[in-house]
Design a protein around this motif. Sequence first.
Motif, PDB file in Angstrom:
ATOM      1  N   GLU A   1       0.838  -1.162   0.075  1.00  0.00           N
ATOM      2  CA  GLU A   1      -0.116   0.199   0.131  1.00  0.00           C
ATOM      3  C   GLU A   1       0.876   1.356  -0.028  1.00  0.00           C
ATOM      4  O   GLU A   1       1.757   1.284   0.935  1.00  0.00           O
ATOM      5  CB  GLU A   1      -0.898   0.107   1.406  1.00  0.00           C
ATOM      6  CG  GLU A   1      -1.849  -0.964   1.295  1.00  0.00           C
ATOM      7  CD  GLU A   1      -2.958  -0.673   0.155  1.00  0.00           C
ATOM      8  OE1 GLU A   1      -3.710  -1.247  -0.619  1.00  0.00           O
ATOM      9  OE2 GLU A   1      -3.287   0.546   0.201  1.00  0.00           O
TER      10      GLU A   1
ATOM     11  N   PHE B  95      -0.871   7.144  -5.830  1.00  0.00           N
ATOM     12  CA  PHE B  95      -1.841   8.288  -5.596  1.00  0.00           C
ATOM     13  C   PHE B  95      -2.509   7.909  -4.383  1.00  0.00           C
ATOM     14  O   PHE B  95      -2.686   6.983  -3.509  1.00  0.00           O
ATOM     15  CB  PHE B  95      -3.001   7.783  -6.647  1.00  0.00           C
ATOM     16  CG  PHE B  95      -2.773   8.487  -7.984  1.00  0.00           C
ATOM     17  CD1 PHE B  95      -2.249   7.545  -8.714  1.00  0.00           C
ATOM     18  CD2 PHE B  95      -3.168   9.426  -8.320  1.00  0.00           C
ATOM     19  CE1 PHE B  95      -1.629   7.988 -10.069  1.00  0.00           C
ATOM     20  CE2 PHE B  95      -3.024  10.195  -9.680  1.00  0.00           C
ATOM     21  CZ  PHE B  95      -2.310   9.259 -10.465  1.00  0.00           C
ATOM     22  N   GLY B  96      -3.058   9.308  -3.792  1.00  0.00           N
ATOM     23  CA  GLY B  96      -3.810   9.418  -2.374  1.00  0.00           C
ATOM     24  C   GLY B  96      -5.005   8.992  -2.761  1.00  0.00           C
ATOM     25  O   GLY B  96      -5.613   8.852  -4.032  1.00  0.00           O
ATOM     26  N   PRO B  97      -6.214   8.622  -1.746  1.00  0.00           N
ATOM     27  CA  PRO B  97      -7.293   8.341  -1.888  1.00  0.00           C
ATOM     28  C   PRO B  97      -8.281   9.420  -2.496  1.00  0.00           C
ATOM     29  O   PRO B  97      -9.493   9.012  -2.776  1.00  0.00           O
ATOM     30  CB  PRO B  97      -7.872   8.039  -0.501  1.00  0.00           C
ATOM     31  CG  PRO B  97      -7.181   8.728   0.490  1.00  0.00           C
ATOM     32  CD  PRO B  97      -5.756   8.925  -0.152  1.00  0.00           C
TER      33      PRO B  97
ATOM     34  N   TYR C 236      -2.745   1.554 -15.599  1.00  0.00           N
ATOM     35  CA  TYR C 236      -3.412   1.868 -14.198  1.00  0.00           C
ATOM     36  C   TYR C 236      -4.916   1.214 -14.269  1.00  0.00           C
ATOM     37  O   TYR C 236      -5.710   1.182 -15.274  1.00  0.00           O
ATOM     38  CB  TYR C 236      -3.377   3.209 -13.921  1.00  0.00           C
ATOM     39  CG  TYR C 236      -2.214   3.807 -13.686  1.00  0.00           C
ATOM     40  CD1 TYR C 236      -0.817   3.913 -14.264  1.00  0.00           C
ATOM     41  CD2 TYR C 236      -1.793   4.302 -12.049  1.00  0.00           C
ATOM     42  CE1 TYR C 236       0.308   4.575 -13.730  1.00  0.00           C
ATOM     43  CE2 TYR C 236      -0.896   4.618 -11.573  1.00  0.00           C
ATOM     44  CZ  TYR C 236       0.130   4.763 -12.330  1.00  0.00           C
ATOM     45  OH  TYR C 236       1.478   5.372 -11.943  1.00  0.00           O
TER      46      TYR C 236
ATOM     47  N   ARG D 197     -14.862   5.508  -8.192  1.00  0.00           N
ATOM     48  CA  ARG D 197     -14.680   6.283  -6.986  1.00  0.00           C
ATOM     49  C   ARG D 197     -13.431   6.067  -6.130  1.00  0.00           C
ATOM     50  O   ARG D 197     -13.454   6.521  -5.031  1.00  0.00           O
ATOM     51  CB  ARG D 197     -15.974   6.363  -6.349  1.00  0.00           C
ATOM     52  CG  ARG D 197     -17.139   6.695  -6.815  1.00  0.00           C
ATOM     53  CD  ARG D 197     -18.377   6.633  -6.212  1.00  0.00           C
ATOM     54  NE  ARG D 197     -18.713   8.069  -5.414  1.00  0.00           N
ATOM     55  CZ  ARG D 197     -19.330   9.106  -5.887  1.00  0.00           C
ATOM     56  NH1 ARG D 197     -19.563   9.155  -7.018  1.00  0.00           N
ATOM     57  NH2 ARG D 197     -19.343   9.950  -5.136  1.00  0.00           N
ATOM     58  N   LYS D 198     -12.596   5.322  -6.791  1.00  0.00           N
ATOM     59  CA  LYS D 198     -11.124   5.063  -6.033  1.00  0.00           C
ATOM     60  C   LYS D 198     -10.170   5.817  -6.852  1.00  0.00           C
ATOM     61  O   LYS D 198     -10.141   6.275  -7.825  1.00  0.00           O
ATOM     62  CB  LYS D 198     -10.809   3.691  -5.964  1.00  0.00           C
ATOM     63  CG  LYS D 198     -12.082   3.012  -5.105  1.00  0.00           C
ATOM     64  CD  LYS D 198     -11.879   2.929  -3.646  1.00  0.00           C
ATOM     65  CE  LYS D 198     -12.712   2.081  -2.836  1.00  0.00           C
ATOM     66  NZ  LYS D 198     -12.491   2.175  -1.481  1.00  0.00           N
ATOM     67  N   GLU D 199      -8.828   5.717  -6.060  1.00  0.00           N
ATOM     68  CA  GLU D 199      -7.624   6.352  -6.869  1.00  0.00           C
ATOM     69  C   GLU D 199      -7.161   5.198  -7.933  1.00  0.00           C
ATOM     70  O   GLU D 199      -7.388   4.197  -7.756  1.00  0.00           O
ATOM     71  CB  GLU D 199      -6.727   6.732  -5.845  1.00  0.00           C
ATOM     72  CG  GLU D 199      -5.727   5.499  -5.155  1.00  0.00           C
ATOM     73  CD  GLU D 199      -6.563   5.123  -3.924  1.00  0.00           C
ATOM     74  OE1 GLU D 199      -7.789   5.332  -3.954  1.00  0.00           O
ATOM     75  OE2 GLU D 199      -5.781   4.319  -3.147  1.00  0.00           O
ATOM     76  N   PRO D 200      -6.264   5.755  -8.874  1.00  0.00           N
ATOM     77  CA  PRO D 200      -5.752   4.833 -10.054  1.00  0.00           C
ATOM     78  C   PRO D 200      -4.651   4.214  -9.110  1.00  0.00           C
ATOM     79  O   PRO D 200      -3.936   4.808  -8.135  1.00  0.00           O
ATOM     80  CB  PRO D 200      -5.161   5.734 -10.754  1.00  0.00           C
ATOM     81  CG  PRO D 200      -5.988   6.983 -10.810  1.00  0.00           C
ATOM     82  CD  PRO D 200      -6.065   7.379  -9.169  1.00  0.00           C
ATOM     83  N   LYS D 201      -4.390   2.909  -9.487  1.00  0.00           N
ATOM     84  CA  LYS D 201      -3.292   1.899  -8.949  1.00  0.00           C
ATOM     85  C   LYS D 201      -2.555   1.382 -10.232  1.00  0.00           C
ATOM     86  O   LYS D 201      -3.127   0.920 -11.207  1.00  0.00           O
ATOM     87  CB  LYS D 201      -3.642   1.291  -7.998  1.00  0.00           C
ATOM     88  CG  LYS D 201      -4.475   1.609  -6.770  1.00  0.00           C
ATOM     89  CD  LYS D 201      -4.449   0.412  -5.778  1.00  0.00           C
ATOM     90  CE  LYS D 201      -5.160   1.220  -4.327  1.00  0.00           C
ATOM     91  NZ  LYS D 201      -5.322   0.306  -3.552  1.00  0.00           N
TER      92      LYS D 201
END
Lengths: 115, 110
Positions: A1, A106-108, B36, B41-45
């Motif tokens: 994370e 990225f942050g939330p 990615y 409604r979440k951040e990209p990973k």
Amino acid sequence: EADIYQTPRYLVIGTGKKITLECSQTMGHDKMYWYQQDPGMELHLIHYSYGVNSTEKGDLSSESTVSRIRTEHFPLTLESARPSHTSQYLCASSERTVGDLVEQYFGPGTRLTVT
Amino acid sequence: RKEVEQDPGPFNVPEGATVAFNCTYSNSASQSFFWYRQDCRKEPKLLMSVYSSGNEDGRFTAQLNRASQYISLLIRDSKLSDSATYLCVVGTDSWGKLQFGAGTQVVVTP
């Protein structure tokens, strides 16, 4: 994370108010970024920083401002919020490398609604 | 013209099937390429980086075609958990600035 944090997660505020969106990371990354994303749309870079005391405007014009006084902290400020500022704001960070593939973490996000 | 263009979908895929989609980029000087994943409604990973020779990570395979300026992502043996929006991301700046596509939505159905 990823260790990158944003507060608040959700903010509903009236027109004309001054707001600061907080972003902090504990990974020691030199580079930090602010993106704006509307639903179903691409992320747009609005500010970035290569290190302490370095800030640059991104590809999308924004009325917001940023500061980078400490490596781990990259707050974004809107002096006078307007309904057109309603959006999701995502903060990201990455390591300082040149010419290599570099992941951004990225942050939330902060979901801002201006009424 | 957008710097990174993607088919928005949705691609409706039966569980266990294979799905593939592309994105095109406009800047021939682009140096780095990524896929990615972004959940609603979440951040990209980061899903995976894309290398010139193509690369595979489990059920995911990415290809880069510099001549035609497109990147592809293939998902084999789709799982319900693969349902998400996949963002094509291109770096043209060696200092780390990235251009994001608007995403391709994949919906895996039972």
